[in-house]
Design a protein around this motif. Structure first.
Motif, PDB file in Angstrom:
ATOM      1  N   GLY A 257     -30.887  35.189 -47.512  1.00  0.00           N
ATOM      2  CA  GLY A 257     -31.789  34.341 -46.733  1.00  0.00           C
ATOM      3  C   GLY A 257     -32.084  34.954 -45.373  1.00  0.00           C
ATOM      4  N   ASP A 258     -33.346  34.813 -44.939  1.00  0.00           N
ATOM      5  CA  ASP A 258     -33.763  35.355 -43.645  1.00  0.00           C
ATOM      6  C   ASP A 258     -34.073  34.269 -42.621  1.00  0.00           C
ATOM      7  OD1 ASP A 258     -33.612  37.993 -44.587  1.00  0.00           O
ATOM      8  OD2 ASP A 258     -35.632  37.880 -45.439  1.00  0.00           O
ATOM      9  N   SER A 259     -34.080  33.008 -43.033  1.00  0.00           N
ATOM     10  CA  SER A 259     -34.452  31.924 -42.128  1.00  0.00           C
ATOM     11  C   SER A 259     -33.353  31.676 -41.107  1.00  0.00           C
ATOM     12  CB  SER A 259     -34.722  30.642 -42.915  1.00  0.00           C
ATOM     13  OG  SER A 259     -33.533  30.173 -43.522  1.00  0.00           O
ATOM     14  N   GLU A 260     -33.749  31.094 -39.969  1.00  0.00           N
ATOM     15  CA  GLU A 260     -32.775  30.740 -38.934  1.00  0.00           C
ATOM     16  C   GLU A 260     -31.804  29.690 -39.455  1.00  0.00           C
ATOM     17  OE1 GLU A 260     -32.032  31.908 -35.830  1.00  0.00           O
ATOM     18  OE2 GLU A 260     -33.351  33.526 -36.492  1.00  0.00           O
ATOM     19  N   GLN A 261     -32.312  28.778 -40.320  1.00  0.00           N
ATOM     20  CA  GLN A 261     -31.432  27.725 -40.863  1.00  0.00           C
ATOM     21  C   GLN A 261     -30.255  28.324 -41.608  1.00  0.00           C
ATOM     22  OE1 GLN A 261     -34.882  27.741 -41.229  1.00  0.00           O
ATOM     23  NE2 GLN A 261     -35.593  25.698 -41.851  1.00  0.00           N
ATOM     24  N   ILE A 262     -30.524  29.305 -42.476  1.00  0.00           N
ATOM     25  CA  ILE A 262     -29.441  29.855 -43.298  1.00  0.00           C
ATOM     26  C   ILE A 262     -28.518  30.736 -42.457  1.00  0.00           C
ATOM     27  CG2 ILE A 262     -30.486  32.011 -44.165  1.00  0.00           C
ATOM     28  CD1 ILE A 262     -28.642  29.406 -46.290  1.00  0.00           C
ATOM     29  N   LYS A 263     -29.075  31.437 -41.461  1.00  0.00           N
ATOM     30  CA  LYS A 263     -28.232  32.264 -40.590  1.00  0.00           C
ATOM     31  C   LYS A 263     -27.272  31.391 -39.775  1.00  0.00           C
ATOM     32  CE  LYS A 263     -31.571  36.060 -40.103  1.00  0.00           C
ATOM     33  NZ  LYS A 263     -32.526  36.725 -39.200  1.00  0.00           N
ATOM     34  N   ASN A 264     -27.786  30.300 -39.226  1.00  0.00           N
ATOM     35  CA  ASN A 264     -26.936  29.387 -38.458  1.00  0.00           C
ATOM     36  C   ASN A 264     -25.922  28.690 -39.358  1.00  0.00           C
ATOM     37  OD1 ASN A 264     -28.269  29.956 -36.053  1.00  0.00           O
ATOM     38  ND2 ASN A 264     -29.751  28.306 -36.312  1.00  0.00           N
ATOM     39  N   LEU A 265     -26.336  28.387 -40.588  1.00  0.00           N
ATOM     40  CA  LEU A 265     -25.437  27.737 -41.540  1.00  0.00           C
ATOM     41  C   LEU A 265     -24.263  28.652 -41.891  1.00  0.00           C
ATOM     42  CD1 LEU A 265     -25.191  25.125 -43.252  1.00  0.00           C
ATOM     43  CD2 LEU A 265     -26.313  26.366 -45.100  1.00  0.00           C
ATOM     44  N   ILE A 266     -24.533  29.931 -42.071  1.00  0.00           N
ATOM     45  CA  ILE A 266     -23.474  30.897 -42.387  1.00  0.00           C
ATOM     46  C   ILE A 266     -22.481  30.989 -41.231  1.00  0.00           C
ATOM     47  CG2 ILE A 266     -22.983  33.356 -42.743  1.00  0.00           C
ATOM     48  CD1 ILE A 266     -25.613  33.470 -44.387  1.00  0.00           C
ATOM     49  N   LYS A 267     -23.002  31.042 -39.990  1.00  0.00           N
ATOM     50  CA  LYS A 267     -22.110  31.094 -38.821  1.00  0.00           C
ATOM     51  C   LYS A 267     -21.221  29.857 -38.748  1.00  0.00           C
ATOM     52  CE  LYS A 267     -25.108  33.945 -35.885  1.00  0.00           C
ATOM     53  NZ  LYS A 267     -25.969  33.953 -34.669  1.00  0.00           N
ATOM     54  N   GLU A 268     -21.810  28.694 -38.998  1.00  0.00           N
ATOM     55  CA  GLU A 268     -21.057  27.443 -38.972  1.00  0.00           C
ATOM     56  C   GLU A 268     -19.975  27.435 -40.051  1.00  0.00           C
ATOM     57  OE1 GLU A 268     -21.950  22.619 -39.288  1.00  0.00           O
ATOM     58  OE2 GLU A 268     -23.612  24.048 -39.152  1.00  0.00           O
ATOM     59  N   ALA A 269     -20.338  27.887 -41.244  1.00  0.00           N
ATOM     60  CA  ALA A 269     -19.379  27.921 -42.360  1.00  0.00           C
ATOM     61  C   ALA A 269     -18.257  28.922 -42.091  1.00  0.00           C
ATOM     62  CB  ALA A 269     -20.106  28.270 -43.660  1.00  0.00           C
ATOM     63  N   GLU A 270     -18.583  30.059 -41.466  1.00  0.00           N
ATOM     64  CA  GLU A 270     -17.559  31.047 -41.130  1.00  0.00           C
ATOM     65  C   GLU A 270     -16.545  30.477 -40.143  1.00  0.00           C
ATOM     66  OE1 GLU A 270     -19.939  35.300 -41.660  1.00  0.00           O
ATOM     67  OE2 GLU A 270     -20.100  34.209 -39.770  1.00  0.00           O
ATOM     68  N   THR A 271     -17.024  29.691 -39.189  1.00  0.00           N
ATOM     69  CA  THR A 271     -16.115  29.032 -38.245  1.00  0.00           C
ATOM     70  C   THR A 271     -15.200  28.067 -38.980  1.00  0.00           C
ATOM     71  OG1 THR A 271     -17.762  29.188 -36.483  1.00  0.00           O
ATOM     72  CG2 THR A 271     -15.988  27.609 -36.165  1.00  0.00           C
ATOM     73  N   MET A 272     -15.764  27.276 -39.892  1.00  0.00           N
ATOM     74  CA  MET A 272     -14.975  26.302 -40.653  1.00  0.00           C
ATOM     75  C   MET A 272     -13.951  26.993 -41.546  1.00  0.00           C
ATOM     76  SD  MET A 272     -17.905  23.557 -41.764  1.00  0.00           S
ATOM     77  CE  MET A 272     -18.783  22.571 -40.542  1.00  0.00           C
ATOM     78  N   ALA A 273     -14.262  28.208 -41.994  1.00  0.00           N
ATOM     79  CA  ALA A 273     -13.346  28.930 -42.884  1.00  0.00           C
ATOM     80  C   ALA A 273     -12.020  29.239 -42.196  1.00  0.00           C
ATOM     81  CB  ALA A 273     -13.998  30.230 -43.355  1.00  0.00           C
ATOM     82  N   LEU A 274     -12.030  29.382 -40.882  1.00  0.00           N
ATOM     83  CA  LEU A 274     -10.805  29.725 -40.158  1.00  0.00           C
ATOM     84  C   LEU A 274      -9.942  28.506 -39.861  1.00  0.00           C
ATOM     85  CD1 LEU A 274     -12.141  32.415 -37.660  1.00  0.00           C
ATOM     86  CD2 LEU A 274     -11.261  32.700 -39.975  1.00  0.00           C
ATOM     87  N   LEU A 275     -10.461  27.312 -40.150  1.00  0.00           N
ATOM     88  CA  LEU A 275      -9.693  26.082 -39.985  1.00  0.00           C
ATOM     89  C   LEU A 275      -9.132  25.658 -41.338  1.00  0.00           C
ATOM     90  CD1 LEU A 275     -12.286  24.256 -37.705  1.00  0.00           C
ATOM     91  CD2 LEU A 275     -10.330  25.627 -36.988  1.00  0.00           C
ATOM     92  N   GLU A 276      -8.225  24.691 -41.319  1.00  0.00           N
ATOM     93  CA  GLU A 276      -7.576  24.283 -42.569  1.00  0.00           C
ATOM     94  C   GLU A 276      -7.935  22.861 -42.975  1.00  0.00           C
ATOM     95  OE1 GLU A 276      -3.399  24.975 -42.221  1.00  0.00           O
ATOM     96  OE2 GLU A 276      -3.648  27.101 -41.741  1.00  0.00           O
ATOM     97  N   ASN A 277      -8.874  22.242 -42.280  1.00  0.00           N
ATOM     98  CA  ASN A 277      -9.248  20.859 -42.571  1.00  0.00           C
ATOM     99  C   ASN A 277      -9.958  20.749 -43.923  1.00  0.00           C
ATOM    100  OD1 ASN A 277      -9.272  21.637 -39.724  1.00  0.00           O
ATOM    101  ND2 ASN A 277      -9.631  19.492 -39.307  1.00  0.00           N
ATOM    102  N   ASN A 278      -9.899  19.536 -44.506  1.00  0.00           N
ATOM    103  CA  ASN A 278     -10.711  19.266 -45.681  1.00  0.00           C
ATOM    104  C   ASN A 278     -12.181  19.356 -45.292  1.00  0.00           C
ATOM    105  OD1 ASN A 278      -8.431  18.812 -47.223  1.00  0.00           O
ATOM    106  ND2 ASN A 278      -8.458  16.600 -46.903  1.00  0.00           N
ATOM    107  N   LEU A 279     -13.014  19.719 -46.259  1.00  0.00           N
ATOM    108  CA  LEU A 279     -14.421  19.996 -45.964  1.00  0.00           C
ATOM    109  C   LEU A 279     -15.311  19.339 -47.017  1.00  0.00           C
ATOM    110  CD1 LEU A 279     -16.804  21.635 -44.669  1.00  0.00           C
ATOM    111  CD2 LEU A 279     -16.095  23.557 -46.083  1.00  0.00           C
ATOM    112  N   LEU A 280     -16.419  18.736 -46.547  1.00  0.00           N
ATOM    113  CA  LEU A 280     -17.419  18.182 -47.447  1.00  0.00           C
ATOM    114  C   LEU A 280     -18.704  18.989 -47.313  1.00  0.00           C
ATOM    115  CD1 LEU A 280     -18.431  15.945 -49.379  1.00  0.00           C
ATOM    116  CD2 LEU A 280     -19.151  14.670 -47.355  1.00  0.00           C
TER     117      LEU A 280
END
Length: 575
Positions: A257-280
């Motif tokens: 994906g080249d859109s800003e939405q998908i780029k920002n979404l990947i960054k957000e998901a990468e941050t969540m990956a380093l945490l251990e909380n449950n995720l929806l």
């Protein structure tokens, strides 16, 4: 009045005491005053001979007295009349005496107000008693509007039980390393990374407090960590063998994906990956929820542990419990000792896809497991602790299905400690073409063809189509196009589509017109746009606001398009 006795009693609260008579002569001093004036005669001396200000001033306001050695004291005076005798009490307090509770409290409040980490404190009742400037910046709220309110009032919780401070106060168990939004600004959630701890005094819990990290610094640190992990992993693991032992296929590098939405979404998901909380993960069918779930698992610290996935809609209700929790031999006919998926996941990730399809009775059992972090096999008595992270996915609006009674609200709050929303493909048209090019390359290799691009007509139709099946549907259409294109052709065209797909994405009338070449492409697209708008208007009973939201455009844009296409407000169908 026995002056000495009164002075000794007052020393229990203030170490520096000077007692004067009506003529302002010093008649008694405490030990601290004796040390300050060890070389001078103090008793029977007039106050004004020793200090640079008068008693009248001290009776009105406090003053700072500085000794020749640089020591500073706060001074104030009070007048007392006893049996027609008048006395003046002067109190001196070392402003640098950090054993004094008031001074220590003053200093701590100054420190709390100046640090970069946000701090919020509540008492036993749940009222907010401290809310520092850093917390104001993180949540974009005002301390003067927050302090004194109950937590559930300040943050507009629907129930008192949602207050984590109250949970910590009642249980005494800290809540550590959470990433969640409690405050909202103009409907936008303000996520913070925080921990909440109980405040204990003399064996009793008297309140709770949270420390929220400065997110700008945190994001910078997380970005550096993510980049380092990428570099290390790229050196150690080849693309071919990557993650083959943990049950996954995808990582963040596989997301196209080249859109800003998908780029920002990947960054957000990468941050969540380093945490251990449950995720929806919330997203329509075919948006790639499991791709993100696997990617998050593979960037996390437990990526060597298993990734176990189950589609809750694909398993019959009577089997779902035994598959998730396991069975004990003899619990029912044919049952054997079998570990459930919670146990199979060990310290890794359990992915519950289409959780909104899980029956309510089963949701109740799942909630208990997530709360207690323990699972009991069907027919068994022994419980087993679970250590896996749970990532859930739903393909509908959570508030809608909660309202309809298809998702327990308390389960939603348990699984949605972190929340990731994947926008549908129609909201990011830039990705339609980039993903289309990716799939062209994929099927070029598989089918030994050399297609380079889409024809201008097909490109326009793809961008105007609403893609209800999202990425999965896009790949299906590209696959059908690639099968029908000849080996020597370089671009995909509308005529390469099977008729049933042409009808679906273009419409019956438009397909006929394309084949007969009766009208131009712009007229065809105009017909398609008009049909989509009228269909949505009919569905929403011609409510402009609802229709604009349904189409993903602003209200003014919809009104403009209706005028441009000649759609009148009372029209019920295309004529």
């Amino acid at each position: 009045m026995e002056i000495k006795r009164v002075g000794e009693l007052l020393m229990e609260h203030v170490p520096g005491i000077i007692i004067l008579n009506k003529r302002e002569e010093i008649i008694w001093i405490s030990e601290m005053i004796k040390k300050i004036y060890s070389q001078k005669k103090v008793l029977n001396n007039r106050f004004c001979n020793l200090f640079p200000f008068t008693i009248d001033i001290l009776l009105y306001t406090s003053k700072i007295f500085k000794t020749p050695y640089g020591k500073k004291y706060n001074m104030k005076a009070r007048k007392v009349v006893d049996e027609e005798k008048e006395y003046i009490f002067v109190f001196m307090q070392d402003i640098e005496d950090f054993t004094n509770d008031k001074i220590r409290l003053y200093c701590l409040e100054k420190i709390i107000s100046s640090i970069n980490d946000g701090i919020i404190m509540s008492n036993a009742e749940g009222r907010i008693i401290l809310y520092n400037k850093a917390q104001e910046k993180l949540e974009e709220l005002s301390g003067k509007d927050i302090i004194g309110k109950y937590l559930w009032e300040a943050y507009d919780y629907k129930a008192i039980e949602m207050s984590e401070h109250q949970k910590v106060y009642k249980t005494g168990i800290p809540i550590v390393n959470k990433y969640k939004a409690h405050a909202y600004k103009d409907g936008v959630p303000k996520y913070v990374f925080y921990s909440t701890y109980p405040i204990e005094k003399d064996g009793e819990i008297i309140g709770a407090y949270s420390i929220s990290k400065n997110e700008t610094m945190l994001k910078s640190l997380l970005s550096e960590t993510i980049e380092l992990k990428r570099r290390l992993r790229s050196k150690k693991i080849s693309k071919k063998d990557k993650y083959k032992d943990n049950g996954t296929v995808y990582s963040f590098t596989d997301i196209i994906g080249d859109s800003e939405q998908i780029k920002n979404l990947i960054k957000e998901a990468e941050t969540m990956a380093l945490l251990e909380n449950n995720l929806l993960i919330i997203g329509e069918t075919g948006t790639g929820k499991e791709v993100f779930a696997q990617s998050i698992h593979n960037l996390g610290k437990n990526n060597k542990e298993p990734f176990v996935a189950i589609n809750c809609a694909a398993i019959p209700e009577n089997l779902l419990e035994s598959i998730l929790f396991g069975t004990v031999k003899g619990s029912y006919t044919g049952a054997v000792d079998q570990a459930g998926l919670f146990e199979e996941a060990r310290g890794g990730t359990l992915f519950l896809d289409e959780l909104n399809s899980m029956p309510i009775a089963m949701q109740t059992k799942l909630l208990r497991v997530l709360q207690e972090r323990k699972v009991r096999r069907v027919g068994g008595l022994k419980t087993t602790s679970i250590d896996c992270r749970v990532i859930s996915a739903i393909n509908e609006d959570p508030q809608k299905i909660i309202k309809e009674g298809r998702l327990r609200q308390d389960l939603f709050y348990r699984i949605a400690s972190l929340c990731l929303y994947i926008p549908p493909l129609r909201e990011r048209p830039q990705d339609i073409l980039s993903m289309g090019s990716f799939f062209i390359g994929k099927y070029n290799n598989m089918l030994n063809k050399s297609v380079k691009s889409f024809s201008p007509e097909l490109r326009e139709i793809m961008l105007s189509y609403h893609w209800p099946g999202n990425i999965r549907e896009l790949e299906h259409i590209i696959e059908n196009l690639m099968i029908r294109v000849r080996e020597n052709e370089k671009e995909l065209r509308i005529e390469h589509l099977p008729k049933y797909i042409q009808t679906r994405i273009i419409g019956e009338n438009a397909v006929g017109k394309i084949r007969k070449k009766q009208i131009s492409l712009s007229e065809i697209l105009r017909d398609i746009e008009k049909r989509i708008i009228v269909e949505s208007l009919n569905k929403n009973e011609w409510n402009i606001s609802k229709t604009s939201k349904d189409l993903g455009i602003i209200r003014q844009s919809l009104i403009y398009r209706m005028k441009k296409l000649g759609i009148k407000s009372k029209e019920k169908e295309i004529v």
